[in-house]
Motif scaffolding. Structure first.
Motif, PDB file in Angstrom:
ATOM      1  N   ARG A 228      21.746   1.895 -40.719  1.00 22.55           N
ATOM      2  CA  ARG A 228      22.892   1.367 -39.960  1.00 22.55           C
ATOM      3  C   ARG A 228      22.453   0.333 -38.935  1.00 22.55           C
ATOM      4  NH1 ARG A 228      27.231   4.973 -36.414  1.00 22.55           N
ATOM      5  NH2 ARG A 228      28.484   3.211 -35.674  1.00 22.55           N
ATOM      6  N   ALA A 229      21.407   0.654 -38.186  1.00 27.18           N
ATOM      7  CA  ALA A 229      20.914  -0.294 -37.185  1.00 27.18           C
ATOM      8  C   ALA A 229      20.374  -1.552 -37.853  1.00 27.18           C
ATOM      9  CB  ALA A 229      19.835   0.363 -36.337  1.00 27.18           C
ATOM     10  N   GLY A 230      19.754  -1.395 -39.032  1.00 33.75           N
ATOM     11  CA  GLY A 230      19.244  -2.553 -39.757  1.00 33.75           C
ATOM     12  C   GLY A 230      20.348  -3.528 -40.126  1.00 33.75           C
ATOM     13  N   GLY A 231      21.476  -3.002 -40.574  1.00 34.71           N
ATOM     14  CA  GLY A 231      22.606  -3.860 -40.904  1.00 34.71           C
ATOM     15  C   GLY A 231      23.137  -4.605 -39.698  1.00 34.71           C
ATOM     16  N   GLN A 232      23.217  -3.923 -38.569  1.00 36.65           N
ATOM     17  CA  GLN A 232      23.676  -4.565 -37.337  1.00 36.65           C
ATOM     18  C   GLN A 232      22.719  -5.666 -36.896  1.00 36.65           C
ATOM     19  OE1 GLN A 232      23.911  -1.073 -34.879  1.00 36.65           O
ATOM     20  NE2 GLN A 232      26.019  -0.602 -35.486  1.00 36.65           N
ATOM     21  N   LEU A 233      21.423  -5.418 -37.056  1.00 37.02           N
ATOM     22  CA  LEU A 233      20.424  -6.417 -36.680  1.00 37.02           C
ATOM     23  C   LEU A 233      20.553  -7.678 -37.532  1.00 37.02           C
ATOM     24  CD1 LEU A 233      17.354  -4.059 -36.211  1.00 37.02           C
ATOM     25  CD2 LEU A 233      18.332  -5.521 -34.441  1.00 37.02           C
ATOM     26  N   LEU A 234      20.760  -7.517 -38.838  1.00 39.00           N
ATOM     27  CA  LEU A 234      20.883  -8.685 -39.710  1.00 39.00           C
ATOM     28  C   LEU A 234      22.128  -9.508 -39.374  1.00 39.00           C
ATOM     29  CD1 LEU A 234      19.784  -7.447 -43.252  1.00 39.00           C
ATOM     30  CD2 LEU A 234      18.483  -8.730 -41.553  1.00 39.00           C
ATOM     31  N   GLN A 235      23.223  -8.834 -39.085  1.00 46.52           N
ATOM     32  CA  GLN A 235      24.439  -9.551 -38.703  1.00 46.52           C
ATOM     33  C   GLN A 235      24.221 -10.307 -37.401  1.00 46.52           C
ATOM     34  OE1 GLN A 235      27.499  -6.537 -38.688  1.00 46.52           O
ATOM     35  NE2 GLN A 235      27.911  -6.796 -40.868  1.00 46.52           N
TER      36      GLN A 235
ATOM     37  N   ASN B 142       8.508  -6.076 -30.294  1.00 46.05           N
ATOM     38  CA  ASN B 142       9.442  -5.695 -29.238  1.00 46.05           C
ATOM     39  C   ASN B 142      10.788  -6.399 -29.376  1.00 46.05           C
ATOM     40  OD1 ASN B 142       7.931  -3.816 -27.516  1.00 46.05           O
ATOM     41  ND2 ASN B 142       6.556  -5.544 -27.139  1.00 46.05           N
ATOM     42  N   ASP B 143      10.772  -7.606 -29.901  1.00 47.53           N
ATOM     43  CA  ASP B 143      12.014  -8.365 -30.067  1.00 47.53           C
ATOM     44  C   ASP B 143      12.328  -8.497 -31.556  1.00 47.53           C
ATOM     45  OD1 ASP B 143      14.224  -9.949 -29.786  1.00 47.53           O
ATOM     46  OD2 ASP B 143      13.145 -11.729 -29.071  1.00 47.53           O
ATOM     47  N   LEU B 144      12.807  -7.403 -32.150  1.00 49.34           N
ATOM     48  CA  LEU B 144      13.129  -7.431 -33.579  1.00 49.34           C
ATOM     49  C   LEU B 144      14.279  -8.385 -33.881  1.00 49.34           C
ATOM     50  CD1 LEU B 144      12.770  -6.532 -36.453  1.00 49.34           C
ATOM     51  CD2 LEU B 144      13.928  -4.391 -35.914  1.00 49.34           C
ATOM     52  N   PRO B 145      15.368  -8.406 -33.096  1.00 50.32           N
ATOM     53  CA  PRO B 145      16.416  -9.399 -33.379  1.00 50.32           C
ATOM     54  C   PRO B 145      15.878 -10.826 -33.342  1.00 50.32           C
ATOM     55  CG  PRO B 145      17.219  -7.742 -31.849  1.00 50.32           C
ATOM     56  CD  PRO B 145      15.754  -7.507 -31.981  1.00 50.32           C
ATOM     57  N   GLY B 146      15.026 -11.114 -32.354  1.00 52.23           N
ATOM     58  CA  GLY B 146      14.449 -12.452 -32.264  1.00 52.23           C
ATOM     59  C   GLY B 146      13.585 -12.790 -33.467  1.00 52.23           C
ATOM     60  N   ALA B 147      12.777 -11.819 -33.919  1.00 51.81           N
ATOM     61  CA  ALA B 147      11.922 -12.053 -35.089  1.00 51.81           C
ATOM     62  C   ALA B 147      12.755 -12.350 -36.327  1.00 51.81           C
ATOM     63  CB  ALA B 147      11.027 -10.846 -35.322  1.00 51.81           C
TER      64      ALA B 147
ATOM     65  N   GLU C 173       9.331   6.544 -45.163  1.00 54.88           N
ATOM     66  CA  GLU C 173      10.618   5.901 -45.462  1.00 54.88           C
ATOM     67  C   GLU C 173      10.440   4.400 -45.286  1.00 54.88           C
ATOM     68  OE1 GLU C 173      13.588   6.810 -46.535  1.00 54.88           O
ATOM     69  OE2 GLU C 173      13.225   8.974 -46.663  1.00 54.88           O
ATOM     70  N   ILE C 174      10.639   3.654 -46.350  1.00 53.54           N
ATOM     71  CA  ILE C 174      10.494   2.205 -46.304  1.00 53.54           C
ATOM     72  C   ILE C 174      11.872   1.574 -46.183  1.00 53.54           C
ATOM     73  CG2 ILE C 174       9.655   0.151 -47.486  1.00 53.54           C
ATOM     74  CD1 ILE C 174       7.653   1.948 -48.929  1.00 53.54           C
ATOM     75  N   LEU C 175      12.108   0.922 -45.065  1.00 51.27           N
ATOM     76  CA  LEU C 175      13.366   0.222 -44.818  1.00 51.27           C
ATOM     77  C   LEU C 175      13.203  -1.239 -45.220  1.00 51.27           C
ATOM     78  CD1 LEU C 175      16.220   0.637 -43.448  1.00 51.27           C
ATOM     79  CD2 LEU C 175      15.179  -0.407 -41.412  1.00 51.27           C
ATOM     80  N   THR C 176      14.144  -1.742 -45.996  1.00 52.27           N
ATOM     81  CA  THR C 176      14.090  -3.130 -46.438  1.00 52.27           C
ATOM     82  C   THR C 176      15.358  -3.859 -46.027  1.00 52.27           C
ATOM     83  OG1 THR C 176      12.654  -2.637 -48.313  1.00 52.27           O
ATOM     84  CG2 THR C 176      13.853  -4.704 -48.401  1.00 52.27           C
ATOM     85  N   LEU C 177      15.186  -4.958 -45.315  1.00 46.84           N
ATOM     86  CA  LEU C 177      16.279  -5.823 -44.895  1.00 46.84           C
ATOM     87  C   LEU C 177      16.192  -7.117 -45.698  1.00 46.84           C
ATOM     88  CD1 LEU C 177      15.803  -5.531 -40.992  1.00 46.84           C
ATOM     89  CD2 LEU C 177      16.885  -3.899 -42.541  1.00 46.84           C
ATOM     90  N   SER C 178      17.282  -7.573 -46.239  1.00 44.55           N
ATOM     91  CA  SER C 178      17.263  -8.831 -46.974  1.00 44.55           C
ATOM     92  C   SER C 178      18.546  -9.606 -46.735  1.00 44.55           C
ATOM     93  CB  SER C 178      17.068  -8.583 -48.484  1.00 44.55           C
ATOM     94  OG  SER C 178      18.179  -7.906 -49.033  1.00 44.55           O
TER      95      SER C 178
END
Length: 247
Positions: free
Chosen positions: A166-173, A111-116, A238-243
Motif C-alpha cells: 500500500r505504501a509503495g503505491g502511494q510513493l509511486l503516485q 532516507n528520501d525514498l520519494p526523492g529517489a 519479501e521482495i517488493l517491486t515498484l514499477s
C-alpha cells in the motif's frame, strides 16, 4: 526535491560500509546471490511480458553479470551504478534519457525514498520504464521473533522498518510514475544455523544500517537468539517491486 528534509532513519556511512563489505564478499566463491538473482529473473520476465526492448539501460546495485550479458546481447547499452562507488540515489542523476532504469536491493535503505523515485523518473526517457525491487514489509520474521525474545521487555531497534504494498503505491503516485504497479512476493530459504543466515545477510548488504541502532547483543542475548533460531529454520524474504513509466 521532495519539499522538505526527510527523516534520517538510516546512516549513510553505515550503508556505505555495508555495501562495500557485500561487494567484497560477492567476489568470493559461493557467496549468496539468491535475492539479486530473483530480482533479475523477475525483471527479465516483466520486460518480456511488457514487450519492452530498452536501448539505454541503467542498472543500480549488484545486478548479476548474467543479466548484464543478456541485455547487452539484445542490443542494449548498459550502464551500471553502485551506491558503494559513489552513486547517489537521493540526488539528480548525472545522466538521463534511459529507456529502462532498474534498482536492485538499494532503495530499502535510503532516507528520501520519494526523492529517489522522483530522480529515477526524471532520468527516464519519455516512454521509459522504471523498476525498483527491494526488501519489503514482512521480511525476516524468524529473525525478528528471536531478537524480540532476546531483548525481552526492552526491544531495541535492530531490524529495518520496511515498505508494504500500500505504501509503495502511494510513493509511486507521489513520485509521478505513470501506470504504477506494486507487488510483493515471498522467497523462502532454509538455514542450518543463525551464523549461515547472518553470513548471507552480510553478503547481500542486508545488515543493520540504522542511524539509531540498538546496542550489540551481549553473550546471554546471543545465546538466546542462537538457540531459538535453531537448525533447519526456514526464513522468509519479501521482495517488493515498484514499477511504472514516464509519459
Amino acid at each position: 526535491m521532495t519539499g522538505q528534509t526527510p527523516p534520517q532513519i538510516f546512516s549513510p556511512a553505515r550503508r556505505l560500509a555495508a555495501r562495500r563489505r557485500a561487494l567484497a564478499l560477492q567476489a568470493r566463491p559461493g557467496a549468496a546471490t539468491y535475492l539479486m538473482d530473483d530480482m533479475a529473473e523477475d525483471l527479465v520476465e516483466r520486460l518480456a511480458f511488457l514487450r519492452h526492448q530498452p536501448k539505454r539501460v541503467l542498472l543500480i546495485g549488484m545486478a548479476p553479470n548474467s543479466l548484464i550479458a543478456d541485455l547487452t546481447a539484445q542490443g542494449a547499452d548498459v550502464t551500471q551504478a553502485e551506491p558503494a562507488a559513489g552513486f547517489a540515489e537521493e540526488r539528480p542523476f548525472p545522466e538521463s534519457g534511459f529507456d529502462l532504469i532498474a534498482s536492485f536491493g538499494t532503495l530499502d535503505t535510503v532516507n528520501d525514498l520519494p526523492g529517489a523515485l522522483i530522480h529515477i523518473r526524471n532520468a527516464l526517457a519519455p516512454g521509459g520504464l522504471g523498476i525498483a525491487s527491494f526488501s519489503g514489509a514482512g521480511c525476516l520474521p524468524a529473525l525478528r521473533a528471536v531478537m524480540l525474545a532476546a531483548d525481552r521487555e526492552r526491544p531495541a531497534p535492530r531490524i529495518h522498518p520496511a515498505v508494504d504494498v500500500r505504501a509503495g503505491g502511494q510513493l509511486l503516485q507521489r513520485a509521478g510514475w505513470a501506470d504504477p504497479v506494486v507487488d510483493s512476493r515471498p522467497l523462502e530459504v532454509r538455514f542450518s544455523s543463525l551464523a549461515s543466515l547472518l553470513a548471507d545477510l552480510r553478503a547481500q548488504a542486508l545488515t543493520n544500517v540504522l542511524l539509531q541502532s540498538g546496542p550489540a547483543l551481549d553473550r546471554q542475548q546471543y545465546s538466546i537468539v542462537k538457540e531459538q533460531f535453531g537448525t533447519g529454520t526456514i526464513e522468509r524474504f519479501e521482495i517488493l517491486t515498484l514499477s511504472g513509466w514516464k509519459r
